[in-house]
Design a protein around this motif. Structure first.
Motif, PDB file in Angstrom:
ATOM      1  N   GLN A  69       0.831  -1.206   0.000  1.00 30.70           N
ATOM      2  CA  GLN A  69       0.000   0.000   0.000  1.00 30.70           C
ATOM      3  C   GLN A  69       0.864   1.254   0.000  1.00 30.70           C
ATOM      4  OE1 GLN A  69      -2.592  -0.341   3.369  1.00 30.70           O
ATOM      5  NE2 GLN A  69      -3.863  -1.943   2.434  1.00 30.70           N
ATOM      6  N   LEU A  70       1.920   1.232   0.782  1.00 34.90           N
ATOM      7  CA  LEU A  70       2.840   2.366   0.819  1.00 34.90           C
ATOM      8  C   LEU A  70       3.491   2.568  -0.541  1.00 34.90           C
ATOM      9  CD1 LEU A  70       4.267   4.549   2.483  1.00 34.90           C
ATOM     10  CD2 LEU A  70       5.963   2.834   3.127  1.00 34.90           C
ATOM     11  N   ASP A  71       3.916   1.481  -1.164  1.00 32.67           N
ATOM     12  CA  ASP A  71       4.509   1.578  -2.499  1.00 32.67           C
ATOM     13  C   ASP A  71       3.516   2.166  -3.500  1.00 32.67           C
ATOM     14  OD1 ASP A  71       6.887   0.543  -1.597  1.00 32.67           O
ATOM     15  OD2 ASP A  71       6.485  -1.503  -2.312  1.00 32.67           O
ATOM     16  N   GLU A  72       2.271   1.701  -3.432  1.00 31.47           N
ATOM     17  CA  GLU A  72       1.251   2.224  -4.339  1.00 31.47           C
ATOM     18  C   GLU A  72       1.025   3.714  -4.118  1.00 31.47           C
ATOM     19  OE1 GLU A  72      -2.260  -0.116  -3.773  1.00 31.47           O
ATOM     20  OE2 GLU A  72      -1.329  -1.936  -4.586  1.00 31.47           O
ATOM     21  N   LEU A  73       0.960   4.099  -2.839  1.00 31.77           N
ATOM     22  CA  LEU A  73       0.781   5.525  -2.533  1.00 31.77           C
ATOM     23  C   LEU A  73       1.948   6.359  -3.040  1.00 31.77           C
ATOM     24  CD1 LEU A  73      -0.677   5.410   1.088  1.00 31.77           C
ATOM     25  CD2 LEU A  73      -1.866   6.178  -0.973  1.00 31.77           C
ATOM     26  N   LEU A  74       3.156   5.848  -2.824  1.00 32.61           N
ATOM     27  CA  LEU A  74       4.340   6.567  -3.290  1.00 32.61           C
ATOM     28  C   LEU A  74       4.354   6.664  -4.811  1.00 32.61           C
ATOM     29  CD1 LEU A  74       7.079   5.189  -0.871  1.00 32.61           C
ATOM     30  CD2 LEU A  74       6.142   7.507  -0.932  1.00 32.61           C
ATOM     31  N   GLU A  75       4.011   5.577  -5.478  1.00 29.71           N
ATOM     32  CA  GLU A  75       3.972   5.596  -6.939  1.00 29.71           C
ATOM     33  C   GLU A  75       2.901   6.569  -7.446  1.00 29.71           C
ATOM     34  OE1 GLU A  75       3.601   1.683  -8.575  1.00 29.71           O
ATOM     35  OE2 GLU A  75       5.365   0.972  -7.489  1.00 29.71           O
TER      36      GLU A  75
END
Length: 121
Positions: A69-75
């Motif tokens: 989820q963090l990766d998706e938010l960052l992306e």
């Protein structure tokens, strides 16, 4: 008199044999009880270890989901900033990922130590 001594000897042998048998039975009962107690304790420890392993697995899965989820938010954030014409410093994203991974590894190490401690006991 000889017959009387024989009867005494047979009596003595019967009593001695009976006492010996009872002693053996009580010793066996004690050994069996101690063995049962040890097996129950072992089963409890194994159950605790399995519970800890399950907890580690669930925690790791939860942390991986959080990481995704963090990766998706960052992306998504990077994409939006690029769309606006701004560039995001890649090092920030990498630092956050590394920090999160270190926390996961630290937590897993603590749980593994607890499991090893329980197994030793």
């Amino acid at each position: 008199k000889i017959d009387e001594r024989r009867r005494e000897r047979f009596s003595y042998d019967a009593i001695y044999t009976n006492i010996e048998r009872k002693l053996h039975e009580s010793a066996m009962k004690r050994i069996i009880m101690e063995g049962c107690k040890a097996m129950k304790e072992r089963d409890k420890r194994l159950s605790d270890v399995e519970a800890l392993k399950q907890q580690v697995k669930e925690t790791a899965e939860s942390l991986q989901d959080d990481q995704r989820q963090l990766d998706e938010l960052l992306e998504r954030n990077d994409y939006e900033k690029e769309k606006e014409g701004e560039r995001r410093d890649v090092r920030v994203s990498t630092t956050v990922k590394t920090k999160t991974q270190r926390e996961v590894n630290k937590y897993l190490a603590i749980i593994e130590q607890r499991a090893a401690y329980i197994i030793q006991q």
